[in-house]
Scaffold this motif. Structure first.
Motif, PDB file in Angstrom:
ATOM      1  N   LYS A 137       0.837  -1.196   0.000  1.00 48.84           N
ATOM      2  CA  LYS A 137       0.000   0.000   0.000  1.00 48.84           C
ATOM      3  C   LYS A 137       0.875   1.250   0.000  1.00 48.84           C
ATOM      4  O   LYS A 137       0.560   2.242  -0.646  1.00 48.84           O
ATOM      5  CB  LYS A 137      -0.853  -0.024   1.265  1.00 48.84           C
ATOM      6  N   LYS A 138       2.011   1.160   0.726  1.00 52.27           N
ATOM      7  CA  LYS A 138       2.907   2.301   0.813  1.00 52.27           C
ATOM      8  C   LYS A 138       3.500   2.618  -0.564  1.00 52.27           C
ATOM      9  O   LYS A 138       3.597   3.784  -0.971  1.00 52.27           O
ATOM     10  CB  LYS A 138       4.020   1.981   1.812  1.00 52.27           C
ATOM     11  N   LYS A 183       0.949   4.314  -2.706  1.00 50.20           N
ATOM     12  CA  LYS A 183       0.843   5.720  -2.303  1.00 50.20           C
ATOM     13  C   LYS A 183       1.995   6.526  -2.883  1.00 50.20           C
ATOM     14  O   LYS A 183       1.798   7.611  -3.439  1.00 50.20           O
ATOM     15  CB  LYS A 183       0.831   5.812  -0.783  1.00 50.20           C
ATOM     16  N   GLU A 184       3.199   5.985  -2.776  1.00 46.80           N
ATOM     17  CA  GLU A 184       4.359   6.739  -3.252  1.00 46.80           C
ATOM     18  C   GLU A 184       4.348   6.922  -4.766  1.00 46.80           C
ATOM     19  O   GLU A 184       4.816   7.928  -5.286  1.00 46.80           O
ATOM     20  CB  GLU A 184       5.656   6.067  -2.771  1.00 46.80           C
ATOM     21  N   ILE A 234       1.767   9.788  -5.263  1.00 49.97           N
ATOM     22  CA  ILE A 234       2.187  11.150  -4.901  1.00 49.97           C
ATOM     23  C   ILE A 234       3.444  11.558  -5.669  1.00 49.97           C
ATOM     24  O   ILE A 234       3.906  12.680  -5.540  1.00 49.97           O
ATOM     25  CB  ILE A 234       2.422  11.328  -3.384  1.00 49.97           C
ATOM     26  N   SER A 289      -5.461   8.685 -12.716  1.00 49.75           N
ATOM     27  CA  SER A 289      -6.314   8.806 -11.533  1.00 49.75           C
ATOM     28  C   SER A 289      -7.713   9.239 -11.955  1.00 49.75           C
ATOM     29  O   SER A 289      -7.919   9.711 -13.065  1.00 49.75           O
ATOM     30  CB  SER A 289      -5.711   9.828 -10.572  1.00 49.75           C
ATOM     31  N   GLY A 346      -8.343   8.252  -1.999  1.00 54.09           N
ATOM     32  CA  GLY A 346      -7.562   9.223  -1.253  1.00 54.09           C
ATOM     33  C   GLY A 346      -7.533   8.912   0.225  1.00 54.09           C
ATOM     34  O   GLY A 346      -6.516   9.049   0.890  1.00 54.09           O
ATOM     35  N   VAL A 365      -5.889   4.962   0.666  1.00 51.31           N
ATOM     36  CA  VAL A 365      -4.504   4.703   0.263  1.00 51.31           C
ATOM     37  C   VAL A 365      -3.602   5.908   0.480  1.00 51.31           C
ATOM     38  O   VAL A 365      -2.490   5.793   0.986  1.00 51.31           O
ATOM     39  CB  VAL A 365      -4.452   4.282  -1.224  1.00 51.31           C
ATOM     40  N   MET A 366      -4.089   7.082   0.099  1.00 51.52           N
ATOM     41  CA  MET A 366      -3.209   8.252   0.032  1.00 51.52           C
ATOM     42  C   MET A 366      -3.066   8.989   1.354  1.00 51.52           C
ATOM     43  O   MET A 366      -2.284   9.939   1.435  1.00 51.52           O
ATOM     44  CB  MET A 366      -3.759   9.248  -0.998  1.00 51.52           C
ATOM     45  N   ASN A 367      -3.825   8.621   2.367  1.00 54.72           N
ATOM     46  CA  ASN A 367      -3.856   9.383   3.621  1.00 54.72           C
ATOM     47  C   ASN A 367      -4.062  10.861   3.331  1.00 54.72           C
ATOM     48  O   ASN A 367      -3.446  11.718   3.956  1.00 54.72           O
ATOM     49  CB  ASN A 367      -2.563   9.201   4.424  1.00 54.72           C
ATOM     50  N   GLU A 389      -3.006  12.669   1.061  1.00 44.18           N
ATOM     51  CA  GLU A 389      -1.957  13.438   0.400  1.00 44.18           C
ATOM     52  C   GLU A 389      -2.338  13.670  -1.056  1.00 44.18           C
ATOM     53  O   GLU A 389      -3.186  12.984  -1.602  1.00 44.18           O
ATOM     54  CB  GLU A 389      -0.618  12.698   0.512  1.00 44.18           C
TER      55      GLU A 389
END
Lengths: 296, 271
Positions: B123-124, B127-128, B131, B151, B163, B166-168, B170
């Motif tokens: 998941k990290k 996200k990376e 972003i 997206s 958002g 996954v994205m917290n 960001e």
């Protein structure tokens, strides 16, 4: 007799109302755009809205900078004019100066037919044919770029440029050409030094109207421009024109929220841009008519 | 004069045909394009079973539906996100009271082109990628090449869910291709070898390859068991406690049969 007179009066009123209906709609649209668009300027500030470099309307806190969107529109419009000016003016010159009667009869309706293809069809064509082609041609990670959108928009604006330019060329009085030939100019000299300057403002009007067609086009750019709200540095990057942003986001923007007002403000700015385009076109074409002594 | 009489007659017939269906029980639905397939299918079957019912279904987007519910121009609003504070206030000001009904679960699948060798991400990492911190497939063990991030539009319900999950919250990298529909995302990802995107599970197709997230493949089972974490509920909002035809229809959607229909559309039923 009175029955007939009454009838005439009724018809007159009906057509008066119909004629003023457009004015009524225009005023209505302008009022709504101002009413729904201006609240965002109070919230964000006009300059920050126009010059902001980031468009994150739903983040917390949101960023309402429409610079990337405006530049996106500008890039595809400029790109489109690079396509539609040579194509449109060139075909107008050919139609008016070189083509025989039969060729004209064939070509003119065909070019005008381009204008009647729905924009979603252009978009679909761009998405399935042009996008993969550009992707392969330039070895890009994605073919959804400003170039792609410019090409398609250029083709879409060509009929506008062509038919107005062609009209302008045909209005150049025969005597101008005859006078030019009489002083010994050849065909090329007559064309470049007499006919084109005489029709110049009409051709410019066509170009400007073609550009305002391109900047206002929505469906096609929504489908093929890529939709990334970045400030573009080359034609090979994806862009997000203003129209695409409005069309894509309006359905999901909570009514009465800042995002909603921001989208109306974009529409307002877009309206002002096309309004200016049209006024310029009108001024130029009026000058043109005076120059040729066609009307006051 | 004769012509006018004929025209008047035609107008009357036209009017009466508009008025008549009001005698049947009518439900108007509008909203999220994600919920649309569920709404259409269930409405179709419900009308077959209850011929006196007349349900009209429109898309437009979650906010379009909720706005219509607030304005009183629809009876049920489909939404792929929970209603917002500002919308509840608006509704209260209009004397409307939106009530949520969860009708299905939807997993959001992260998808890549079929030619992409990468099949697992954390998941990290996802996200990376979104972003913009990871920008080349070679950083993930794939073939070298720039990652094309695809997206959904920032205002779509799917984007919002993604958002949050996954994205917290960001921000998505500005160069991401923002697309207006699930279909547009699948179209681009299936056409672009270096692309990565996300679609609702109902829009998964053979042209796309879905990615294992933290070792879990998105599927009905993993969504229902809660193992697959990128999962969200889908809503229908009624005005106040549902009554009459609206209640009957919503009960039908939530019934065993209704939930089976939800499953046929590629979503995850509640039972």
């Amino acid at each position: 007799m009175t029955y007939r007179k009454a009838k005439e009066k009724i018809y007159k009123w009906i057509f008066t109302i119909l004629a003023f209906a457009s004015l009524f709609f225009l005023v209505g649209i302008v009022i709504v755009l101002f009413k729904e668009g201006t609240p965002i300027f109070k919230e964000v500030g006009f300059l920050k809205f126009i010059l902001g470099r980031h468009w994150y309307p739903t983040s917390n806190p949101p960023d309402f900078g429409i610079m990337p969107l405006m530049l996106g529109s500008l890039w595809v419009t400029l790109g489109a004019s690079m396509v539609c000016v040579p194509l449109g003016v060139g075909s107008a010159l050919y139609l008016n100066e070189i083509a025989g009667f039969k060729q004209r009869q064939l070509l003119k309706p065909v070019i005008e037919l381009l204008a009647s293809i729905p924009s979603v069809v252009y978009g679909f064509f761009g998405l399935t044919v042009v996008t993969p082609f550009i992707q392969k041609l330039f070895g890009l990670p994605t073919g959804m770029t400003a170039l792609n959108a410019s090409l398609i928009l250029g083709i879409m604006a060509t009929p506008t440029v062509c038919s107005i330019s062609e009209d302008a060329l045909s209005y150049v009085p025969r005597s101008f050409r005859e006078a030019s030939f009489a002083v010994g100019a050849n065909r090329w000299q007559t064309l470049t030094q007499v006919v084109i300057p005489a029709a110049g403002s009409g051709i410019s009007t066509g170009i400007i109207l073609g550009m305002s067609r391109a900047i206002g086009e929505t469906m096609t750019v929504l489908m093929i421009a890529g939709g990334a709200a970045v400030i573009p540095h080359t034609f090979l990057e994806p862009v997000r024109p203003m129209t695409a942003a409005i069309a894509a986001e309006m359905g999901e923007a909570p009514m009465g929220g800042s995002h909603y007002h921001a989208l109306f403000a974009i529409a307002l700015i877009l309206f002002l841009i096309t309004f200016v385009f049209n006024i310029i076109a009108e001024i130029i074409s009026r000058k043109f008519r005076i120059k040729l002594g066609l009307s006051g | 004069m004769k012509k006018i009489a004929i025209l008047m007659g035609a107008a009357l017939i036209g009017l009466s045909s508009i008025v008549t269906p009001c005698f049947a029980e009518k439900i108007v639905m509008a909203g999220s394009t994600t919920v649309l397939p569920i709404a259409q299918k269930t409405a179709e079957v419900f009308m077959d079973e209850n011929p006196s019912m007349d349900i009209s279904v429109r898309g437009g987007g979650s906010s379009v539906g909720i706005t219509a519910l607030i304005d009183g121009t629809c009876d049920i609003a489909d939404s792929s996100r929970p209603i917002k504070e500002v919308e509840i206030e608006k509704a209260a000001a209009n004397g409307r009271d939106p009530v949520a009904h969860i009708v299905a679960l939807d997993g959001i699948a992260v998808v890549v082109n079929k030619s992409n060798p990468v099949s697992k991400l954390s998941k990290k990492q996802v996200k990376e990628i979104f972003i913009g911190k990871i920008s080349d497939w070679s950083q993930l063990g794939g073939n070298p090449g720039k990652i094309v991030v695809v997206s959904r539009d920032t205002s779509s319900g799917t984007f919002e869910a993604f958002g949050e999950l996954v994205m917290n919250k960001e921000k998505v990298v500005p160069s991401a291709l923002m697309q207006a529909s699930n279909q547009a995302v699948s179209q681009i990802v299936s056409q672009t070898p270096q692309a990565i995107g996300y679609v609702g599970l109902g829009f998964m197709s053979g042209d796309l390859k879905s990615i294992e997230i933290d070792g879990v493949m998105p599927s009905k089972e993993t969504v229902l068991s809660g193992k697959y974490s990128v999962t969200r509920p889908l809503f229908m909002y009624s005005n106040g406690k549902p009554q009459g035809a609206t209640k009957e229809y919503l009960d039908f959607v939530k019934s065993k049969k209704g939930q089976e229909l939800v499953e046929t559309q590629g979503y995850v039923g509640l039972k």
